[in-house]
Design a protein around this motif. Structure first.
Motif, PDB file in Angstrom:
ATOM      1  N   GLU A 293      10.643 -14.782  -7.009  1.00 22.62           N
ATOM      2  CA  GLU A 293      11.024 -14.279  -8.342  1.00 22.62           C
ATOM      3  C   GLU A 293      12.543 -14.214  -8.468  1.00 22.62           C
ATOM      4  O   GLU A 293      13.117 -14.639  -9.472  1.00 22.62           O
TER       5      GLU A 293
ATOM      6  N   PHE B 299       2.853 -16.701 -10.371  1.00 23.73           N
ATOM      7  CA  PHE B 299       2.792 -16.026  -9.077  1.00 23.73           C
ATOM      8  C   PHE B 299       3.772 -16.679  -8.106  1.00 23.73           C
ATOM      9  O   PHE B 299       3.850 -17.912  -8.010  1.00 23.73           O
TER      10      PHE B 299
ATOM     11  N   TRP C  26      10.056 -15.505 -17.637  1.00 20.59           N
ATOM     12  CA  TRP C  26       8.636 -15.764 -17.424  1.00 20.59           C
ATOM     13  C   TRP C  26       7.914 -14.507 -16.959  1.00 20.59           C
ATOM     14  O   TRP C  26       8.538 -13.546 -16.491  1.00 20.59           O
ATOM     15  N   ASN C  27       6.591 -14.569 -17.034  1.00 19.74           N
ATOM     16  CA  ASN C  27       5.735 -13.438 -16.663  1.00 19.74           C
ATOM     17  C   ASN C  27       5.493 -13.477 -15.147  1.00 19.74           C
ATOM     18  O   ASN C  27       4.413 -13.801 -14.675  1.00 19.74           O
ATOM     19  N   TYR C  28       6.571 -13.125 -14.418  1.00 20.66           N
ATOM     20  CA  TYR C  28       6.497 -13.217 -12.952  1.00 20.66           C
ATOM     21  C   TYR C  28       5.516 -12.192 -12.390  1.00 20.66           C
ATOM     22  O   TYR C  28       5.503 -11.022 -12.824  1.00 20.66           O
ATOM     23  N   LYS C  29       4.736 -12.631 -11.416  1.00 22.73           N
ATOM     24  CA  LYS C  29       3.864 -11.725 -10.661  1.00 22.73           C
ATOM     25  C   LYS C  29       4.220 -11.942  -9.191  1.00 22.73           C
ATOM     26  O   LYS C  29       3.722 -12.887  -8.551  1.00 22.73           O
TER      27      LYS C  29
ATOM     28  N   ASP D 153       3.871 -17.257 -21.497  1.00 28.12           N
ATOM     29  CA  ASP D 153       3.442 -15.916 -21.074  1.00 28.12           C
ATOM     30  C   ASP D 153       2.422 -15.946 -19.936  1.00 28.12           C
ATOM     31  O   ASP D 153       1.975 -14.909 -19.455  1.00 28.12           O
ATOM     32  N   LYS D 154       2.036 -17.140 -19.504  1.00 24.14           N
ATOM     33  CA  LYS D 154       1.029 -17.217 -18.433  1.00 24.14           C
ATOM     34  C   LYS D 154       1.613 -16.634 -17.141  1.00 24.14           C
ATOM     35  O   LYS D 154       2.795 -16.849 -16.839  1.00 24.14           O
ATOM     36  N   PRO D 155       0.800 -15.902 -16.361  1.00 19.14           N
ATOM     37  CA  PRO D 155       1.312 -15.323 -15.114  1.00 19.14           C
ATOM     38  C   PRO D 155       1.829 -16.401 -14.160  1.00 19.14           C
ATOM     39  O   PRO D 155       1.181 -17.438 -13.974  1.00 19.14           O
TER      40      PRO D 155
ATOM     41  N   THR E   1      -5.794 -22.948 -12.287  1.00 18.41           N
ATOM     42  CA  THR E   1      -4.535 -22.632 -11.597  1.00 18.41           C
ATOM     43  C   THR E   1      -3.808 -23.899 -11.193  1.00 18.41           C
ATOM     44  O   THR E   1      -4.409 -24.819 -10.633  1.00 18.41           O
TER      45      THR E   1
ATOM     46  N   TYR F 226      -3.121 -19.707 -14.608  1.00 21.28           N
ATOM     47  CA  TYR F 226      -2.170 -19.201 -13.622  1.00 21.28           C
ATOM     48  C   TYR F 226      -1.281 -20.332 -13.123  1.00 21.28           C
ATOM     49  O   TYR F 226      -1.750 -21.449 -12.872  1.00 21.28           O
TER      50      TYR F 226
END
Ligand code: FEO
Length: 395
Positions: A107, A101, A118-121, A97-99, A45, A73
């Motif tokens: 976001e 956070f 992006w792959n927002y979490k 494509d990595k999450p 991470t 991450y």
């Protein structure tokens, strides 16, 4: 800055900006750092990035430890571009494509800065994410100092990634508080005064909440400057003190001058304050950077502001200072205006209006003198200084 090991599997991988001297209007005569952190676990991470122009250096620092493509991450604690403008380069390298956070506001705000999908979490306040052997918990810290700001806490290591909070614009060979001692505090104070002062009530609430939760913090890793590992409680306690802005027997006589009349008034006022045992000094606005003056404002009990009248208005540097100070919302100040003029003389009235808007306690209408101050005018300045001194708390 070479990677620095903070704990088993946790590294500081950020960069040093030795040459920055102006950080959006804040003087950074000793440079700064953009800190980012790497955690090696089952999920590798990265926490925060750096200014875009330092992205390659960040990636080189990461590469000294692990191939960036192995990062699983990305955590973004704060959208301001000194920490996020490296994201496009970093995400491209680690994998788009990595999450990623961040807080819900993170976001929204990141999407408004960068077009990439992006792959927002988006995480909730208090949400915990397992990295494998370790877990991190996210704490929303809205408006400390952007709506998106959050902290990330490593539960097992009791280590807090605090984003801008507890930071300092300082670049040096030292990486930790124990390497620098109390010499770091003036840098932390300047940072607090210029960045965090408007949010002092929120800081007090946050510290209360963290205390109630019984959260143990062994290390604080901010996004600028040195890391607090020897005595993190000391900077937290100092933040509480700064946030309370309790008035002290200290006065600033801030002014600008055209033909030395307002300057003469400032010096007499400061002299009278000093005679009464006040820690007072005249501060010429074209000799001292506004961000250094605000650092002094933080713990001063009295702020006197003086300006000549120029073209029916304030001298421009005085207007600049008042606007800057008003935005930073200093509290618990007594105050008075003063100034010289030739014919129209609006400056004292204009300063008064600004001081009122800042909710300063204006304990005297101030002194307003035409052309050159005479003995009577200077005596009025001395009287003003003594009146301010009497109104300040005894120590
Ligand atoms: Fe260091 Fe608010 O950015």
């Amino acid at each position: 800055m070479e990677p620095v090991k903070l704990a088993e599997g946790i590294f500081a991988v950020g960069v040093t900006d030795w040459n920055i001297r102006d950080f959006h209007g804040y003087s950074t005569y000793e440079g700064t750092t953009y800190n980012a952190y790497l955690i090696l676990d089952e999920k590798i991470t990265l926490i925060d990035t750096v200014k875009a122009s330092f992205s390659d250096q960040l990636l080189a620092n990461i590469s000294a430890i692990v191939d960036p493509r192995k990062i699983d991450y990305m955590i973004s604690n704060h959208t301001e571009m000194d920490h996020s403008s490296g994201l496009p380069r970093v995400m491209h390298r680690i994998g788009e494509d990595k999450p990623l956070f961040c807080s819900k506001m993170g976001e929204k705000n990141l999407s408004k800065h960068y077009p990439q999908k992006w792959n927002y979490k988006a995480v909730e306040n208090g949400e915990t994410l397992s990295l494998g052997k370790r877990s991190v918990t996210f704490m929303e810290t809205r408006m400390l100092h952007w709506p998106d700001s959050m902290f990330t806490y490593v539960n097992e290591d009791k280590l807090l990634f605090s984003s801008d909070a507890f930071g300092q614009h300082y670049a040096g060979p030292e990486k930790f508080d124990d390497q620098m001692g109390d010499d770091i505090f003036p840098h932390a104070k300047k940072y607090f005064a210029n960045i965090l002062m408007p949010y002092a009530p929120l800081i007090l609430k946050l510290v209360d909440k963290v205390t109630e939760m019984g959260l143990q913090i062994d290390t604080i890793c901010p996004d600028h400057g040195i890391i607090w590992r020897k005595d993190p409680a000391k900077i937290i306690k100092t933040y509480v003190k700064w946030s309370k802005m309790e008035p002290t027997r200290k006065a600033l006589v801030v002014y600008d001058t055209m033909w030395h009349s307002t300057e003469a008034m400032a010096e007499v006022i400061a002299g009278a304050l000093t005679e009464e045992g006040v820690n007072a000094k005249p501060i010429h606005l074209r000799k001292c950077h506004r961000s250094n003056i605000i650092t002094e404002v933080l713990d001063a009990g009295a702020i006197l502001v003086g300006s000549p009248t120029l073209n029916n208005g304030l001298f421009p540097t005085v207007a600049d200072f008042l606007v800057y100070m008003k935005g930073l919302k200093p509290q618990n100040k007594i105050s008075a205006p003063f100034g010289s003029y030739g014919w129209s003389g609006e400056s004292v009235k204009l300063i008064t209006k600004e001081l009122e808007e800042m909710k300063f306690d204006i304990i005297d209408p101030g002194v307003r003198l035409q052309y050159r101050p005479d003995a009577e005018g200077l005596a009025a300045c001395a009287t003003l200084g003594k009146k301010i001194a009497q109104a300040l708390p005894e120590e």
